[in-house]
Design an enzyme around this catalytic site. Sequence first.
Site, mmCIF file in Angstrom:
data_model
loop_
_atom_site.group_PDB
_atom_site.id
_atom_site.type_symbol
_atom_site.label_atom_id
_atom_site.label_comp_id
_atom_site.label_asym_id
_atom_site.label_seq_id
_atom_site.Cartn_x
_atom_site.Cartn_y
_atom_site.Cartn_z
ATOM 1 N N ASP A 166 16.567 -39.692 9.652
ATOM 2 C CA ASP A 166 15.713 -38.610 9.148
ATOM 3 C C ASP A 166 14.663 -38.238 10.188
ATOM 4 O O ASP A 166 14.192 -39.097 10.938
ATOM 5 C CB ASP A 166 15.043 -39.065 7.845
ATOM 6 C CG ASP A 166 14.515 -37.881 7.043
ATOM 7 O OD1 ASP A 166 14.867 -36.729 7.361
ATOM 8 O OD2 ASP A 166 13.747 -38.110 6.098
ATOM 9 N N GLY A 167 14.301 -36.957 10.195
ATOM 10 C CA GLY A 167 13.200 -36.505 11.047
ATOM 11 C C GLY A 167 13.600 -35.566 12.176
ATOM 12 O O GLY A 167 12.753 -35.188 12.984
ATOM 13 N N ASN A 168 14.858 -35.156 12.226
ATOM 14 C CA ASN A 168 15.286 -34.235 13.289
ATOM 15 C C ASN A 168 14.509 -32.917 13.227
ATOM 16 O O ASN A 168 14.092 -32.385 14.260
ATOM 17 C CB ASN A 168 16.773 -33.875 13.139
ATOM 18 C CG ASN A 168 17.692 -35.037 13.395
ATOM 19 O OD1 ASN A 168 17.268 -36.086 13.864
ATOM 20 N ND2 ASN A 168 18.964 -34.849 13.092
ATOM 21 N N GLY A 169 14.331 -32.407 12.008
ATOM 22 C CA GLY A 169 13.654 -31.123 11.848
ATOM 23 C C GLY A 169 12.205 -31.198 12.296
ATOM 24 O O GLY A 169 11.712 -30.321 13.020
ATOM 25 N N ARG A 211 15.303 -26.029 14.460
ATOM 26 C CA ARG A 211 15.730 -27.293 13.859
ATOM 27 C C ARG A 211 17.026 -27.811 14.491
ATOM 28 O O ARG A 211 17.228 -29.011 14.613
ATOM 29 C CB ARG A 211 15.934 -27.111 12.347
ATOM 30 C CG ARG A 211 14.666 -26.814 11.578
ATOM 31 C CD ARG A 211 14.980 -26.583 10.102
ATOM 32 N NE ARG A 211 15.661 -27.723 9.525
ATOM 33 C CZ ARG A 211 15.044 -28.821 9.082
ATOM 34 N NH1 ARG A 211 13.722 -28.893 9.139
ATOM 35 N NH2 ARG A 211 15.723 -29.809 8.584
ATOM 36 N N HIS A 250 18.651 -31.535 15.767
ATOM 37 C CA HIS A 250 19.930 -32.174 15.451
ATOM 38 C C HIS A 250 20.685 -32.543 16.733
ATOM 39 O O HIS A 250 21.323 -33.586 16.803
ATOM 40 C CB HIS A 250 20.784 -31.267 14.569
ATOM 41 C CG HIS A 250 20.167 -31.005 13.218
ATOM 42 N ND1 HIS A 250 19.596 -32.003 12.468
ATOM 43 C CD2 HIS A 250 20.013 -29.859 12.489
ATOM 44 C CE1 HIS A 250 19.130 -31.487 11.329
ATOM 45 N NE2 HIS A 250 19.359 -30.194 11.335
ATOM 46 N N SER A 252 24.324 -35.356 3.823
ATOM 47 C CA SER A 252 24.488 -35.719 2.414
ATOM 48 C C SER A 252 25.073 -34.528 1.651
ATOM 49 O O SER A 252 24.947 -33.371 2.083
ATOM 50 C CB SER A 252 23.139 -36.106 1.811
ATOM 51 O OG SER A 252 22.430 -34.950 1.428
ATOM 52 N N TRP A 309 24.049 -29.456 1.525
ATOM 53 C CA TRP A 309 24.634 -28.104 1.416
ATOM 54 C C TRP A 309 23.609 -27.103 0.894
ATOM 55 O O TRP A 309 23.824 -25.896 0.965
ATOM 56 C CB TRP A 309 25.854 -28.112 0.484
ATOM 57 C CG TRP A 309 27.064 -28.808 1.031
ATOM 58 C CD1 TRP A 309 27.675 -29.901 0.504
ATOM 59 C CD2 TRP A 309 27.842 -28.453 2.195
ATOM 60 N NE1 TRP A 309 28.771 -30.258 1.270
ATOM 61 C CE2 TRP A 309 28.897 -29.383 2.307
ATOM 62 C CE3 TRP A 309 27.732 -27.435 3.160
ATOM 63 C CZ2 TRP A 309 29.837 -29.335 3.339
ATOM 64 C CZ3 TRP A 309 28.676 -27.392 4.189
ATOM 65 C CH2 TRP A 309 29.708 -28.325 4.269
ATOM 66 N N LEU A 350 33.326 -52.730 17.149
ATOM 67 C CA LEU A 350 32.311 -52.132 16.272
ATOM 68 C C LEU A 350 32.986 -51.059 15.433
ATOM 69 O O LEU A 350 33.743 -50.233 15.963
ATOM 70 C CB LEU A 350 31.192 -51.493 17.115
ATOM 71 C CG LEU A 350 30.186 -50.622 16.363
ATOM 72 C CD1 LEU A 350 29.340 -51.453 15.407
ATOM 73 C CD2 LEU A 350 29.265 -49.898 17.347
ATOM 74 N N LEU A 398 16.216 -43.843 -0.839
ATOM 75 C CA LEU A 398 17.611 -44.030 -0.425
ATOM 76 C C LEU A 398 18.417 -42.733 -0.401
ATOM 77 O O LEU A 398 19.475 -42.675 0.239
ATOM 78 C CB LEU A 398 18.308 -45.051 -1.337
ATOM 79 C CG LEU A 398 17.770 -46.485 -1.220
ATOM 80 C CD1 LEU A 398 18.530 -47.417 -2.162
ATOM 81 C CD2 LEU A 398 17.877 -47.011 0.212
HETATM 82 C C1 FPP Z 1 17.869 -35.456 8.674
HETATM 83 O O1 FPP Z 1 16.773 -34.877 9.347
HETATM 84 C C2 FPP Z 1 19.040 -35.299 9.487
HETATM 85 C C3 FPP Z 1 20.133 -34.618 9.126
HETATM 86 C C4 FPP Z 1 20.294 -33.919 7.830
HETATM 87 C C5 FPP Z 1 21.271 -34.490 10.063
HETATM 88 C C6 FPP Z 1 21.630 -35.750 10.796
HETATM 89 C C7 FPP Z 1 22.389 -35.354 11.966
HETATM 90 C C8 FPP Z 1 22.300 -35.881 13.187
HETATM 91 C C9 FPP Z 1 21.494 -37.067 13.535
HETATM 92 C C10 FPP Z 1 23.008 -35.179 14.261
HETATM 93 C C11 FPP Z 1 24.153 -35.812 14.880
HETATM 94 C C12 FPP Z 1 24.944 -36.764 14.103
HETATM 95 C C13 FPP Z 1 26.141 -37.164 14.510
HETATM 96 C C14 FPP Z 1 26.865 -38.183 13.755
HETATM 97 C C15 FPP Z 1 26.776 -36.621 15.715
HETATM 98 P P1 FPP Z 1 16.106 -33.581 8.728
HETATM 99 O O2 FPP Z 1 16.781 -32.403 9.299
HETATM 100 O O3 FPP Z 1 16.106 -33.672 7.246
HETATM 101 O O4 FPP Z 1 14.666 -33.731 9.320
HETATM 102 P P2 FPP Z 1 13.288 -33.339 8.612
HETATM 103 O O5 FPP Z 1 13.157 -34.233 7.395
HETATM 104 O O6 FPP Z 1 12.283 -33.656 9.660
HETATM 105 O O7 FPP Z 1 13.368 -31.884 8.286
#
Ligand code: FPP
Length: 208
Positions: A13-16, A26, A30, A58, A62, A124, A159
């Site tokens: 979590d936290g990409n955005g 955003r 990712h 998840s 969507w 792995l 979770l």
């Molecule tokens: C949650 O952060 C992250 C996701 C919904 C996407 C996860 C995807 C990746 C890590 C990219 C690559 C993965 C693979 C397997 C190649 P968020 O977007 O909800 O972040 P935020 O809570 O800060 O908005």
Amino acid sequence: MTGQSLHVAIIMDGNGRWAQARRRPRTDGHRAGARAVRRTVEAALREGVSTLTLYAFSSDNWKRPAAETGALMTLFGAFLRKERERCGREGIRISVIGRRDRLPAPLVAEIETTEAATAGAGRLHLRIAVDYSARHSIQSGQVGPDVDLLIRTGGDQRLSDFLLWECAYAELMFIPAWWPDFTAGELHTALQEFNHRQRRFGGLAPAA
Ligand code: FPP
């Protein structure tokens, strides 16, 4: 951490927020998240983790705008295409868990090719959860191996419908860092802390 079977699961979590902090879209977050996946898989190999399950998308994701979900599907396909040969060579078996009936056909094809290409690898097991819902998995009788350690990055402590059955006795760790900033050092520290936790599975601690 060698000589034992160890299942680590991660809610990435936290990409955005990582991207927003840099005034970038955003989807850049990712992409940086995908680089963190690569680093983390290498680190997990070095640490002797036997199964690594990553929550990539998840079923509730969507609800996000189509531009973001589409970019994520494209990123997953590109990741599998780019990584499958190296993973096979390094002994990493890749599986994708979750529903496939709502995924774009080209991504399903990449998944099938990747799973077939890496099926014989045994160092792995990398499991990537895409269109995954633990409730849906449990209802359809599809549950996997117990999780030993669950890590969530990004600071939230929940979770979010991930591996609810398999986490019955998992040790939980919540890390403030956003996923793109997650390092091999943080995985190492988490595993060290895990090794110091006493797991009783409802029984009693061994007598001193
Ligand atoms: C949650 O952060 C992250 C996701 C919904 C996407 C996860 C995807 C990746 C890590 C990219 C690559 C993965 C693979 C397997 C190649 P968020 O977007 O909800 O972040 P935020 O809570 O800060 O908005």
